[in-house]
Design a protein around this motif. Sequence first.
Motif, PDB file in Angstrom:
ATOM      1  N   LEU A  57      -4.722   2.838   0.068  1.00  0.00           N
ATOM      2  CA  LEU A  57      -4.275   3.981  -0.355  1.00  0.00           C
ATOM      3  C   LEU A  57      -4.622   4.111  -1.934  1.00  0.00           C
ATOM      4  CD1 LEU A  57      -0.313   3.168   0.692  1.00  0.00           C
ATOM      5  CD2 LEU A  57      -2.325   4.754   1.915  1.00  0.00           C
ATOM      6  N   GLY A  58      -5.684   3.400  -2.280  1.00  0.00           N
ATOM      7  CA  GLY A  58      -6.331   3.690  -3.890  1.00  0.00           C
ATOM      8  C   GLY A  58      -5.557   2.759  -4.712  1.00  0.00           C
ATOM      9  N   GLN A  59      -6.075   3.353  -6.051  1.00  0.00           N
ATOM     10  CA  GLN A  59      -5.861   2.136  -7.162  1.00  0.00           C
ATOM     11  C   GLN A  59      -4.404   2.445  -7.906  1.00  0.00           C
ATOM     12  OE1 GLN A  59      -8.009  -0.108  -8.033  1.00  0.00           O
ATOM     13  NE2 GLN A  59      -8.978   0.377  -5.986  1.00  0.00           N
ATOM     14  N   ARG A  60      -3.598   3.211  -7.110  1.00  0.00           N
ATOM     15  CA  ARG A  60      -2.300   3.743  -7.591  1.00  0.00           C
ATOM     16  C   ARG A  60      -1.459   2.440  -7.639  1.00  0.00           C
ATOM     17  NH1 ARG A  60      -3.599   7.409  -3.487  1.00  0.00           N
ATOM     18  NH2 ARG A  60      -3.967   9.432  -4.360  1.00  0.00           N
ATOM     19  N   THR A  61      -0.163   2.459  -8.379  1.00  0.00           N
ATOM     20  CA  THR A  61       0.550   1.257  -8.425  1.00  0.00           C
ATOM     21  C   THR A  61       1.360   1.254  -7.059  1.00  0.00           C
ATOM     22  OG1 THR A  61       2.264   2.645  -9.596  1.00  0.00           O
ATOM     23  CG2 THR A  61       0.875   1.496 -11.066  1.00  0.00           C
ATOM     24  N   ALA A  62       2.285   0.317  -6.925  1.00  0.00           N
ATOM     25  CA  ALA A  62       3.097   0.230  -5.724  1.00  0.00           C
ATOM     26  C   ALA A  62       4.154   1.376  -5.796  1.00  0.00           C
ATOM     27  CB  ALA A  62       3.931  -1.138  -5.589  1.00  0.00           C
ATOM     28  N   ARG A  63       4.603   1.579  -6.954  1.00  0.00           N
ATOM     29  CA  ARG A  63       5.640   2.921  -7.012  1.00  0.00           C
ATOM     30  C   ARG A  63       4.836   4.128  -6.702  1.00  0.00           C
ATOM     31  NH1 ARG A  63      10.309   3.251 -10.315  1.00  0.00           N
ATOM     32  NH2 ARG A  63      10.905   5.454 -10.385  1.00  0.00           N
ATOM     33  N   GLN A  64       3.781   4.316  -7.126  1.00  0.00           N
ATOM     34  CA  GLN A  64       3.124   5.648  -7.017  1.00  0.00           C
ATOM     35  C   GLN A  64       2.629   5.698  -5.517  1.00  0.00           C
ATOM     36  OE1 GLN A  64      -0.251   5.003  -9.643  1.00  0.00           O
ATOM     37  NE2 GLN A  64       0.778   6.442 -11.224  1.00  0.00           N
ATOM     38  N   GLN A  65       2.419   4.643  -4.893  1.00  0.00           N
ATOM     39  CA  GLN A  65       2.058   4.470  -3.526  1.00  0.00           C
ATOM     40  C   GLN A  65       3.294   4.857  -2.515  1.00  0.00           C
ATOM     41  OE1 GLN A  65      -0.280   1.029  -2.332  1.00  0.00           O
ATOM     42  NE2 GLN A  65      -1.785   1.508  -3.437  1.00  0.00           N
ATOM     43  N   ILE A  66       4.254   4.360  -2.926  1.00  0.00           N
ATOM     44  CA  ILE A  66       5.481   4.629  -1.949  1.00  0.00           C
ATOM     45  C   ILE A  66       6.172   6.018  -2.285  1.00  0.00           C
ATOM     46  CG2 ILE A  66       7.507   3.806  -3.844  1.00  0.00           C
ATOM     47  CD1 ILE A  66       7.491   3.191  -0.009  1.00  0.00           C
ATOM     48  N   GLU A  67       5.705   6.497  -3.496  1.00  0.00           N
ATOM     49  CA  GLU A  67       6.051   7.811  -3.699  1.00  0.00           C
ATOM     50  C   GLU A  67       5.369   9.017  -2.797  1.00  0.00           C
ATOM     51  OE1 GLU A  67       5.870   8.306  -8.077  1.00  0.00           O
ATOM     52  OE2 GLU A  67       8.119   7.888  -8.287  1.00  0.00           O
ATOM     53  N   ARG A  68       4.234   8.419  -3.022  1.00  0.00           N
ATOM     54  CA  ARG A  68       3.231   9.434  -2.063  1.00  0.00           C
ATOM     55  C   ARG A  68       3.369   9.183  -0.348  1.00  0.00           C
ATOM     56  NH1 ARG A  68      -2.193  11.153  -3.134  1.00  0.00           N
ATOM     57  NH2 ARG A  68      -0.971  11.468  -5.152  1.00  0.00           N
ATOM     58  N   ILE A  69       3.837   7.970  -0.028  1.00  0.00           N
ATOM     59  CA  ILE A  69       4.232   7.931   1.273  1.00  0.00           C
ATOM     60  C   ILE A  69       5.363   8.729   1.795  1.00  0.00           C
ATOM     61  CG2 ILE A  69       5.139   6.166   2.823  1.00  0.00           C
ATOM     62  CD1 ILE A  69       3.169   4.197   1.757  1.00  0.00           C
ATOM     63  N   SER A  70       6.509   8.815   0.601  1.00  0.00           N
ATOM     64  CA  SER A  70       7.503   9.349   0.739  1.00  0.00           C
ATOM     65  C   SER A  70       7.667  10.729   1.144  1.00  0.00           C
ATOM     66  CB  SER A  70       8.506   8.981  -0.229  1.00  0.00           C
ATOM     67  OG  SER A  70       8.919   7.596  -0.290  1.00  0.00           O
ATOM     68  N   SER A  71       6.552  11.319   0.402  1.00  0.00           N
ATOM     69  CA  SER A  71       6.216  12.737   0.318  1.00  0.00           C
ATOM     70  C   SER A  71       5.598  12.992   1.757  1.00  0.00           C
ATOM     71  CB  SER A  71       5.013  13.205  -0.625  1.00  0.00           C
ATOM     72  OG  SER A  71       4.688  14.376  -0.575  1.00  0.00           O
ATOM     73  N   HIS A  72       4.699  12.233   2.353  1.00  0.00           N
ATOM     74  CA  HIS A  72       4.194  12.374   3.613  1.00  0.00           C
ATOM     75  C   HIS A  72       5.345  12.463   4.830  1.00  0.00           C
ATOM     76  CE1 HIS A  72       0.404  12.439   1.668  1.00  0.00           C
ATOM     77  NE2 HIS A  72       0.202  11.165   1.626  1.00  0.00           N
ATOM     78  N   ILE A  73       6.189  11.405   4.526  1.00  0.00           N
ATOM     79  CA  ILE A  73       7.402  11.249   5.514  1.00  0.00           C
ATOM     80  C   ILE A  73       8.221  12.496   5.650  1.00  0.00           C
ATOM     81  CG2 ILE A  73       9.260   9.924   6.208  1.00  0.00           C
ATOM     82  CD1 ILE A  73       6.382   8.556   6.803  1.00  0.00           C
TER      83      ILE A  73
END
Length: 357
Positions: A57-73
């Motif tokens: 998922l790239g170099q994002r932090t865990a918070r940034q990644q879960i926020e991006r995943i939430s957007s997709h969901i």
Amino acid sequence: MTHRTLKTRYRLLARRYGLQIKRIIPYDSLYKRNAAYRAITDRGDFLIKPFCRSRVLGQRTARQQIERISSHIRTLQKAGYPHLPKWLTTSSGRYWTFYQGKPYYMTEWIKGRELQNDAQDYDNLGKALAGLHNVCQNTRLPMARFTLKEVGILKRRDALFRRQLVRFNRRLGRWFRKHGAECIVLADEAWRIMEAPKVQRLLQKEHEPPALIHGDVTVPNVIIRPDGLFLIDWDRVRRGSIYLEIARTLLNTALFEPLYMEAMLRGYEQFKPLLPEERLLISAFFRLPGEAWLSANRIAFGRSRYVNHVLKKTWGRRLSAVGWMDRWARATTAPDVSGRDTLKGAEINEEGEPTAI
């Protein structure tokens, strides 16, 4: 962590979703112990999962990644995608919550059976995958050419494998001395297919529009209930290459059996028909010997002394499946699924198309 401490943690997490836990049961994944938990609550059974940051998922932090995943969901739920477990929201309306600096999320618990050796199951899996790839996010951000990026990564893995192949000694390199040349031929053929003009044109325009992929469609992540097929474990959902996902799904689930491969691809094309150049690209990804690359890398870096036993056991069937995929890529209708012909090698013509020998 003691069971009492564990239960206290998940009781606090569940309260943020308005639930009270009666019992918590840990479950292992293919890669990790206690990867997820089944929470038996006052309102039914749910899944609680700690989210781990992923390099894919790239170099994002865990918070940034879960926020991006939430957007997709959220996008998938708004689109009415039926093969997604329901994600729960906290009192603040978020799909995820933090506990001691680590993100967690909750979904409904999907109870059903695993993918079976049945053509109808694979037909339904193909339809579920096509439905996902038809969901596109509206975005103003410039989109990368996802498949071209993946091709670059795969070419680097192939180059590393060829260097490692030269260094293997007689004891460690027995399987690779026998099949290493076949691995190189398969990769060379794949690169030639991808260099064909019509495939290159496809790659250049892929970013319009971007599609969502699951990122980890494997047998354990497919559950079938009487009301339909569900894909679980959406921790790697992102915008990405649908062609690589189709190839990897075939490799991860279909057991190199043409009957199941044909059923999955048929189901997929009922919802999302593929152009001839798209079929060629999928067949190119399918023939890449990724498992051999991974085994060689583990041996070279001392993480294993042996070639993956699944790779050794299925190599012959894999070559037969590659031959079937070549015929599928050229065909306007599905080729014969008997799988009798074993690929001994293939010639790639100037258009990047495999020709039978």
